[in-house]
Design a protein around this motif. Structure first.
Motif, PDB file in Angstrom:
ATOM      1  N   MET A   1       0.840  -1.192   0.000  1.00  0.00           N
ATOM      2  CA  MET A   1       0.000   0.000   0.000  1.00  0.00           C
ATOM      3  C   MET A   1       0.876   1.242   0.000  1.00  0.00           C
ATOM      4  SD  MET A   1      -2.936   1.018   2.713  1.00  0.00           S
ATOM      5  CE  MET A   1      -3.436   2.696   2.880  1.00  0.00           C
ATOM      6  N   THR A   2       0.547   2.210  -0.816  1.00  0.00           N
ATOM      7  CA  THR A   2       1.279   3.459  -0.910  1.00  0.00           C
ATOM      8  C   THR A   2       0.963   4.322   0.302  1.00  0.00           C
ATOM      9  OG1 THR A   2       1.118   3.351  -3.291  1.00  0.00           O
ATOM     10  CG2 THR A   2       1.650   5.474  -2.364  1.00  0.00           C
ATOM     11  N   THR A   3       1.986   4.852   0.957  1.00  0.00           N
ATOM     12  CA  THR A   3       1.724   5.652   2.149  1.00  0.00           C
ATOM     13  C   THR A   3       2.214   7.087   2.061  1.00  0.00           C
ATOM     14  OG1 THR A   3       3.736   4.835   3.189  1.00  0.00           O
ATOM     15  CG2 THR A   3       1.700   3.653   3.675  1.00  0.00           C
ATOM     16  N   GLN A   4       3.054   7.414   1.102  1.00  0.00           N
ATOM     17  CA  GLN A   4       3.519   8.793   0.973  1.00  0.00           C
ATOM     18  C   GLN A   4       2.377   9.649   0.416  1.00  0.00           C
ATOM     19  OE1 GLN A   4       6.465  10.046   2.085  1.00  0.00           O
ATOM     20  NE2 GLN A   4       6.641   7.976   2.912  1.00  0.00           N
ATOM     21  N   PRO A   5       2.115  10.805   1.025  1.00  0.00           N
ATOM     22  CA  PRO A   5       1.003  11.643   0.555  1.00  0.00           C
ATOM     23  C   PRO A   5       1.040  11.927  -0.947  1.00  0.00           C
ATOM     24  CG  PRO A   5       1.728  12.423   2.676  1.00  0.00           C
ATOM     25  CD  PRO A   5       2.711  11.349   2.251  1.00  0.00           C
ATOM     26  N   ILE A   6       2.194  12.262  -1.494  1.00  0.00           N
ATOM     27  CA  ILE A   6       2.257  12.590  -2.921  1.00  0.00           C
ATOM     28  C   ILE A   6       1.898  11.371  -3.775  1.00  0.00           C
ATOM     29  CG2 ILE A   6       4.725  12.172  -3.235  1.00  0.00           C
ATOM     30  CD1 ILE A   6       4.622  14.785  -5.058  1.00  0.00           C
ATOM     31  N   ASP A   7       2.281  10.173  -3.325  1.00  0.00           N
ATOM     32  CA  ASP A   7       1.958   8.957  -4.078  1.00  0.00           C
ATOM     33  C   ASP A   7       0.465   8.650  -4.019  1.00  0.00           C
ATOM     34  OD1 ASP A   7       4.631   8.590  -4.815  1.00  0.00           O
ATOM     35  OD2 ASP A   7       5.053   7.462  -2.981  1.00  0.00           O
ATOM     36  N   ILE A   8      -0.155   8.924  -2.884  1.00  0.00           N
ATOM     37  CA  ILE A   8      -1.600   8.706  -2.736  1.00  0.00           C
ATOM     38  C   ILE A   8      -2.367   9.634  -3.666  1.00  0.00           C
ATOM     39  CG2 ILE A   8      -3.533   9.012  -1.126  1.00  0.00           C
ATOM     40  CD1 ILE A   8      -1.547   7.901   1.045  1.00  0.00           C
ATOM     41  N   VAL A   9      -1.958  10.898  -3.722  1.00  0.00           N
ATOM     42  CA  VAL A   9      -2.627  11.858  -4.611  1.00  0.00           C
ATOM     43  C   VAL A   9      -2.350  11.498  -6.070  1.00  0.00           C
ATOM     44  CG1 VAL A   9      -2.738  14.286  -5.312  1.00  0.00           C
ATOM     45  CG2 VAL A   9      -2.663  13.678  -2.867  1.00  0.00           C
ATOM     46  N   ARG A  10      -1.127  11.121  -6.376  1.00  0.00           N
ATOM     47  CA  ARG A  10      -0.789  10.709  -7.749  1.00  0.00           C
ATOM     48  C   ARG A  10      -1.661   9.525  -8.180  1.00  0.00           C
ATOM     49  NH1 ARG A  10       4.488  10.222  -7.192  1.00  0.00           N
ATOM     50  NH2 ARG A  10       4.979  12.270  -8.004  1.00  0.00           N
ATOM     51  N   ALA A  11      -1.874   8.559  -7.277  1.00  0.00           N
ATOM     52  CA  ALA A  11      -2.718   7.404  -7.584  1.00  0.00           C
ATOM     53  C   ALA A  11      -4.170   7.837  -7.814  1.00  0.00           C
ATOM     54  CB  ALA A  11      -2.640   6.375  -6.453  1.00  0.00           C
ATOM     55  N   HIS A  12      -4.641   8.816  -7.049  1.00  0.00           N
ATOM     56  CA  HIS A  12      -5.999   9.337  -7.251  1.00  0.00           C
ATOM     57  C   HIS A  12      -6.131   9.930  -8.656  1.00  0.00           C
ATOM     58  CE1 HIS A  12      -9.817  11.342  -6.256  1.00  0.00           C
ATOM     59  NE2 HIS A  12      -9.347  12.269  -7.073  1.00  0.00           N
ATOM     60  N   TYR A  13      -5.169  10.745  -9.054  1.00  0.00           N
ATOM     61  CA  TYR A  13      -5.211  11.354 -10.386  1.00  0.00           C
ATOM     62  C   TYR A  13      -5.124  10.297 -11.494  1.00  0.00           C
ATOM     63  CZ  TYR A  13      -4.758  16.131  -8.542  1.00  0.00           C
ATOM     64  OH  TYR A  13      -4.964  17.332  -7.905  1.00  0.00           O
ATOM     65  N   ALA A  14      -4.313   9.269 -11.296  1.00  0.00           N
ATOM     66  CA  ALA A  14      -4.200   8.203 -12.300  1.00  0.00           C
ATOM     67  C   ALA A  14      -5.537   7.474 -12.451  1.00  0.00           C
ATOM     68  CB  ALA A  14      -3.096   7.225 -11.918  1.00  0.00           C
ATOM     69  N   ALA A  15      -6.207   7.206 -11.331  1.00  0.00           N
ATOM     70  CA  ALA A  15      -7.519   6.555 -11.381  1.00  0.00           C
ATOM     71  C   ALA A  15      -8.548   7.469 -12.039  1.00  0.00           C
ATOM     72  CB  ALA A  15      -7.967   6.163  -9.978  1.00  0.00           C
ATOM     73  N   SER A  16      -8.447   8.767 -11.770  1.00  0.00           N
ATOM     74  CA  SER A  16      -9.352   9.744 -12.384  1.00  0.00           C
ATOM     75  C   SER A  16      -9.187   9.746 -13.898  1.00  0.00           C
ATOM     76  CB  SER A  16      -9.084  11.139 -11.821  1.00  0.00           C
ATOM     77  OG  SER A  16      -9.869  12.107 -12.474  1.00  0.00           O
ATOM     78  N   ALA A  17      -7.947   9.695 -14.368  1.00  0.00           N
ATOM     79  CA  ALA A  17      -7.675   9.694 -15.805  1.00  0.00           C
ATOM     80  C   ALA A  17      -8.279   8.471 -16.487  1.00  0.00           C
ATOM     81  CB  ALA A  17      -6.172   9.761 -16.059  1.00  0.00           C
ATOM     82  N   GLN A  18      -8.444   7.381 -15.717  1.00  0.00           N
ATOM     83  CA  GLN A  18      -9.044   6.155 -16.245  1.00  0.00           C
ATOM     84  C   GLN A  18     -10.555   6.106 -16.003  1.00  0.00           C
ATOM     85  OE1 GLN A  18      -6.834   3.058 -14.301  1.00  0.00           O
ATOM     86  NE2 GLN A  18      -4.980   3.491 -15.443  1.00  0.00           N
ATOM     87  N   GLY A  19     -11.095   7.112 -15.310  1.00  0.00           N
ATOM     88  CA  GLY A  19     -12.527   7.132 -15.012  1.00  0.00           C
ATOM     89  C   GLY A  19     -12.940   6.099 -13.977  1.00  0.00           C
TER      90      GLY A  19
END
Length: 133
Positions: A1-19
């Motif tokens: 599981m990703t725990t660094q704040p920037i990685d968590i936000v980056r993962a959110h944006y990646a999921a958003s880009a995929q809808g």
């Protein structure tokens, strides 16, 4: 599981880009306070992942064609992360396209998104919406 704040936000944006809303909400706290700017179609502060999904992402998906956020810069400020980019989309009711710069401020603690606040040019969004509420 990703725990660094920037990685968590980056993962959110990646999921958003995929809808993928389910993945977007994967690290969102049950007590998240999600604020969409006054004047924006989903304006208000929504508490909890379900409220965010229903009052933000479902509404944008319903009312806009091709609505998306294009990330340009991600700024690591420890437990706060700032995403800067551009919104794109066409308002379904008017057929007018919109492109507006935006900054997102995220607060991440203990591996969960605790808060989100959006800053954008709501005039550009409203011009695409015409007289829609």
């Amino acid at each position: 599981m990703t725990t660094q704040p920037i990685d968590i936000v980056r993962a959110h944006y990646a999921a958003s880009a995929q809808g993928n809303v389910q993945e977007m909400m994967a690290n969102v706290s049950p007590q998240v306070r999600w604020t969409e700017m006054a004047g924006f179609p989903c304006a208000g502060t929504w508490v909890g992942p379900q409220a965010v999904a229903e009052n933000v992402f479902a509404v944008l998906g319903r009312d806009w064609i091709g609505y998306r956020f294009e990330l340009q810069t991600l700024i690591d400020a420890g437990d706060q992360v700032i995403g800067v980019g551009t919104y794109h989309g066409t308002f379904r009711a008017t057929g007018k396209a919109m492109q507006a710069r935006v900054a997102h401020v995220w607060k991440v603690q203990d591996g969960q998104i605790m808060a989100f606040e959006q800053f954008t040019d709501t005039l550009l969004v409203r011009q695409a919406m015409g007289n829609a509420p």
